[in-house]
Design a protein around this motif. Sequence first.
Motif, mmCIF file in Angstrom:
data_model
loop_
_atom_site.group_PDB
_atom_site.id
_atom_site.type_symbol
_atom_site.label_atom_id
_atom_site.label_comp_id
_atom_site.label_asym_id
_atom_site.label_seq_id
_atom_site.Cartn_x
_atom_site.Cartn_y
_atom_site.Cartn_z
ATOM 1 N N SER A 1 -21.887 -8.630 7.139
ATOM 2 C CA SER A 1 -22.855 -7.831 6.387
ATOM 3 C C SER A 1 -22.405 -7.517 4.971
ATOM 4 C CB SER A 1 -23.143 -6.516 7.131
ATOM 5 O OG SER A 1 -23.678 -6.784 8.400
ATOM 6 N N GLY B 1 -30.822 -5.752 11.939
ATOM 7 C CA GLY B 1 -30.854 -7.194 12.093
ATOM 8 C C GLY B 1 -31.407 -7.657 13.422
ATOM 9 N N SER C 1 -26.284 -4.881 10.959
ATOM 10 C CA SER C 1 -26.781 -5.995 11.787
ATOM 11 C C SER C 1 -27.139 -5.579 13.201
ATOM 12 C CB SER C 1 -25.734 -7.115 11.833
ATOM 13 O OG SER C 1 -25.463 -7.607 10.543
#
Length: 215
Positions: free
Chosen positions: A144, A197, A193
């Motif tokens: 990330s 994500g 994430s």
Amino acid sequence: MTKEQHLQRLRDDPLYVILGEALSCGRTNVQTAADVLAAGVRIIQYREKHKTWREKYAEAKEIRRLCRKYDATFIMNDAVDLAVACKADGIHVGQDDAPVSFVRQWAGPQMLIGVSTHTEEEMTEAVRDGADYVGLGPFYPTQSKRDVHAPVTPKVRQFALQLSIPVVAIGGIGKANIGALYAEGFRSFAMISAVVGQVQIAAAVQALRQAVAVD
């Protein structure tokens, strides 16, 4: 909410979600914030590196409105002027950003100030300078963020658990390892994430909460 209530939330609520539009499955930052808040997350950091000041201000104002609707804590990354302009609850700065003393002078006594750290020395300096919390990491390899440090050592992790202010663990944290970190003693986990994500944000949030649930 008062500053003290926001700080208590950092001690009690394990989920600290950082927005990242490039990792958000095609959603905008505002759409992601709405989904994250609806899923029950109550700490959000706005981190956006690739938009103009006016674009970031417009997004931050809308996300701040959503956070007020859900009684959530809204933290701005890096930009002290944006934090003040959109009336954020906090500002998070890195080692290369404005020092805590300057941020405090500009933002005032009621704004939370968090500082990214990687070493015992950086944590000690953050506490000494008046930071309200530290972000520590990375705990694990992460995709990330570019140019990250190697994962923090067990010695640094143990030092962090002795601090008088909240410590937010960050870096590669997700449902596979958050439970072990919680058992180790950490109580706040910043994630990108593992939440934004994911296609199903609500399911991801539920799984993370279950992973740190204590009977």
